[in-house]
Design a protein around this motif. Structure first.
Motif, short mmCIF file in Angstrom:
data_model
loop_
_atom_site.label_atom_id
_atom_site.label_comp_id
_atom_site.label_asym_id
_atom_site.label_seq_id
_atom_site.Cartn_x
_atom_site.Cartn_y
_atom_site.Cartn_z
N ILE A 6 92.08 50.22 37.79
CA ILE A 6 91.27 49.55 38.80
C ILE A 6 91.27 48.05 38.51
CG2 ILE A 6 89.79 51.55 39.24
CD1 ILE A 6 87.62 50.16 37.55
N THR A 7 91.01 47.28 39.54
CA THR A 7 90.89 45.83 39.34
C THR A 7 89.42 45.47 39.41
OG1 THR A 7 91.06 45.32 41.68
CG2 THR A 7 93.13 45.40 40.44
N GLU A 8 89.15 44.22 39.14
CA GLU A 8 87.76 43.76 39.19
C GLU A 8 87.17 43.91 40.58
OE1 GLU A 8 88.03 39.88 37.41
OE2 GLU A 8 89.21 40.76 35.80
N ARG A 9 88.02 43.99 41.59
CA ARG A 9 87.53 44.18 42.96
C ARG A 9 86.71 45.47 43.08
NH1 ARG A 9 91.01 44.52 47.70
NH2 ARG A 9 92.62 45.45 46.40
N VAL A 10 87.02 46.46 42.25
CA VAL A 10 86.27 47.72 42.30
C VAL A 10 84.84 47.52 41.80
CG1 VAL A 10 86.10 50.03 41.26
CG2 VAL A 10 88.30 49.20 42.08
N LEU A 11 84.68 46.62 40.84
CA LEU A 11 83.38 46.48 40.18
C LEU A 11 82.44 45.51 40.87
CD1 LEU A 11 85.22 46.47 36.87
CD2 LEU A 11 83.34 48.06 37.27
N ILE A 12 82.94 44.78 41.85
CA ILE A 12 82.12 43.76 42.51
C ILE A 12 80.93 44.37 43.26
CG2 ILE A 12 82.12 42.09 44.42
CD1 ILE A 12 84.96 41.27 43.39
N ALA A 13 81.20 45.44 44.02
CA ALA A 13 80.14 46.02 44.86
C ALA A 13 79.55 47.29 44.24
CB ALA A 13 80.72 46.33 46.24
N ASP A 14 78.32 47.62 44.65
CA ASP A 14 77.69 48.89 44.28
C ASP A 14 77.84 49.23 42.81
OD1 ASP A 14 76.76 49.57 46.76
OD2 ASP A 14 78.63 50.53 47.36
N THR A 15 77.44 48.34 41.96
CA THR A 15 77.70 48.53 40.54
C THR A 15 77.21 49.87 39.99
OG1 THR A 15 77.46 46.17 40.37
CG2 THR A 15 77.57 47.37 38.31
N ALA A 16 75.99 50.26 40.36
CA ALA A 16 75.43 51.49 39.80
C ALA A 16 76.28 52.70 40.19
CB ALA A 16 73.99 51.68 40.27
N VAL A 17 76.65 52.77 41.46
CA VAL A 17 77.47 53.89 41.94
C VAL A 17 78.83 53.87 41.26
CG1 VAL A 17 78.54 54.93 43.99
CG2 VAL A 17 76.28 53.85 44.17
N THR A 18 79.43 52.69 41.20
CA THR A 18 80.75 52.55 40.58
C THR A 18 80.72 53.01 39.13
OG1 THR A 18 81.19 50.66 42.00
CG2 THR A 18 82.57 50.88 40.04
N LEU A 19 79.70 52.57 38.40
CA LEU A 19 79.62 52.95 37.00
C LEU A 19 79.43 54.46 36.85
CD1 LEU A 19 77.51 49.99 35.55
CD2 LEU A 19 79.99 50.38 35.35
N ALA A 20 78.68 55.06 37.76
CA ALA A 20 78.47 56.51 37.70
C ALA A 20 79.80 57.25 37.90
CB ALA A 20 77.44 56.94 38.74
N VAL A 21 80.61 56.76 38.83
CA VAL A 21 81.91 57.40 39.08
C VAL A 21 82.82 57.22 37.87
CG1 VAL A 21 83.97 57.41 40.56
CG2 VAL A 21 81.71 57.12 41.58
N LEU A 22 82.84 56.02 37.32
CA LEU A 22 83.67 55.77 36.13
C LEU A 22 83.23 56.68 34.99
CD1 LEU A 22 83.97 51.86 36.14
CD2 LEU A 22 85.78 53.54 36.61
N GLN A 23 81.92 56.82 34.83
CA GLN A 23 81.37 57.65 33.77
C GLN A 23 81.79 59.11 33.95
OE1 GLN A 23 80.05 56.16 31.22
NE2 GLN A 23 80.00 58.16 30.21
N ARG A 24 81.73 59.57 35.19
CA ARG A 24 82.11 60.96 35.46
C ARG A 24 83.59 61.19 35.12
NH1 ARG A 24 82.62 64.33 40.93
NH2 ARG A 24 83.52 66.17 39.93
N LEU A 25 84.44 60.25 35.54
CA LEU A 25 85.88 60.38 35.24
C LEU A 25 86.10 60.38 33.74
CD1 LEU A 25 87.24 58.01 38.02
CD2 LEU A 25 87.51 60.50 37.92
N HIS A 26 85.37 59.51 33.07
CA HIS A 26 85.49 59.41 31.61
C HIS A 26 85.09 60.73 30.95
CE1 HIS A 26 85.13 57.77 27.57
NE2 HIS A 26 83.94 58.31 27.51
N GLU A 27 84.04 61.35 31.46
CA GLU A 27 83.59 62.62 30.88
C GLU A 27 84.61 63.74 31.07
OE1 GLU A 27 79.67 62.98 32.55
OE2 GLU A 27 78.96 61.36 31.24
N ILE A 28 85.33 63.69 32.18
CA ILE A 28 86.40 64.67 32.43
C ILE A 28 87.55 64.46 31.44
CG2 ILE A 28 88.14 65.42 34.12
CD1 ILE A 28 86.24 64.28 36.29
#
Ligand code: C2E
Ligand code: MG
Ligand code: MG
Ligand code: MG
Length: 279
Positions: free
Chosen positions: A147-169
């Motif tokens: 992902i690029t920084e463009r992914v992290l610009i908006a909706d930080t909480a939601v984005t981090l939750a998705v990243l966290q879920r992928l990481h857990e998988i």
């Protein structure tokens, strides 16, 4: 977005400063057709371990095999696919195809897939990744999402939750084009990336002995190493750049010096010929 992301647009539509709506409309229709008719394909560029120059994985890079224009690179159409939402089905196709291809290669080869912010923000994105892994049989830890920084610009909480879920998988997450955005360092504090890919603009200037680029590469390599994040240098085109990057402690490289992006069939042939060791 056309201005920011469509660097290739001026080549595609010679001389036009902005796309007239009928030209856009035509491109959009063509792109819809491309997806349905199977004109999209993936090329794979190898990533190498800097120490022994062994292949550690491949990055999937989207191409449009256009019936009259030939192979169209992603920078010429992804911006439009993002604007009209087509990037969601296209991105899903890329994810499925890349996982299938990687699962068909022997050995423990990693596959990196670029994900657009628009695709990432779809509520079902993580489920799509899970489904692509299940359908292909690819082990989650062999998939890396870029992902690029463009992914992290908006909706930080939601984005981090998705990243966290992928990481857990077990899916790995790389930050692509590092150093080109607004707040590269801030994002490193919010999420533990598995890899930082140093943008090729920094690498390009290294060979010419550019002191600023060298200082930036040095700082990023040292930062990654203290945060225990892998570093990949993008766009390595000559031995001089390679040696500088190795001296600064980068661990992986990608670039025309060691390997161009090639069609999936060529990758399979490289395995068959023993040109890539299947660890
Ligand atoms: P990226 O993810 O940073 O990919 C690296 C780009 O640099 C690729 O261009 C690759 O062909 C090129 N490259 C690799 N080594 C060298 C080198 O030594 N010298 C030079 N000059 N270039 C090198 P490509 O394939 O045209 O892709 C451009 C961008 O399009 C990618 O940048 C990525 O942001 C995007 N992209 C590609 N495939 C996909 C995809 O499936 N989905 C999405 N959302 N974006 C994609
Ligand atoms: Mg990438
Ligand atoms: Mg990149
Ligand atoms: Mg790039």
């Amino acid at each position: 977005a056309a201005k920011a992301d469509g660097r290739g647009v001026h080549r595609f539509f010679r001389g036009e400063m902005s796309l007239r709506s009928n030209t856009r409309r035509l491109l959009e229709l063509e792109l819809r057709r491309a997806l349905v008719e199977g004109e999209l394909c993936l090329h794979y560029q190898p990533m190498f371990n800097m120490e022994n120059r062994e292949v550690i994985g491949f990055e999937a890079l989207l191409r449009w095999n256009h019936p009259t224009r030939g192979i169209v690179p992603p920078n010429e159409f992804i911006w439009l696919a993002e604007e009209v939402g087509l990037i969601v089905p296209i991105g899903q196709w890329v994810m499925e195809q890349a996982c299938r291809d990687a699962a068909s290669w022997p050995g423990y080869i990693n596959i990196a897939v670029n994900v657009s912010p628009v695709q990432f923000r779809e509520r079902t994105f993580a489920d799509q990744v899970v489904a692509a892994l299940a359908a292909s049989g690819l082990e989650a830890h062999r998939l890396e999402i870029e992902i690029t920084e463009r992914v992290l610009i908006a909706d930080t909480a939601v984005t981090l939750a998705v990243l966290q879920r992928l990481h857990e998988i077990g899916v790995r997450i790389a930050m692509d084009d590092f150093g080109t955005g607004y707040s590269s360092l801030g994002y490193l504090r919010q999420f533990h990336f598995d890899r930082i890919k140093i943008d090729r603009s920094f690498v390009a200037d290294l060979g010419a002995g550019d002191q600023e680029s060298l200082a930036i590469v040095r700082a990023v390599a040292s930062l990654s190493s203290s945060l225990n994040i892998a570093t990949t240098a993008e766009g390595v085109e000559n031995e001089q750049q390679f040696e500088r990057l190795r001296a600064e402690g980068c661990d992986t490289v990608q670039g025309f010096l060691l390997g161009m992006p090639v069609p999936a069939d060529d990758v399979a042939r490289m395995f068959a010929a023993g040109a890539i060791s299947a660890a």
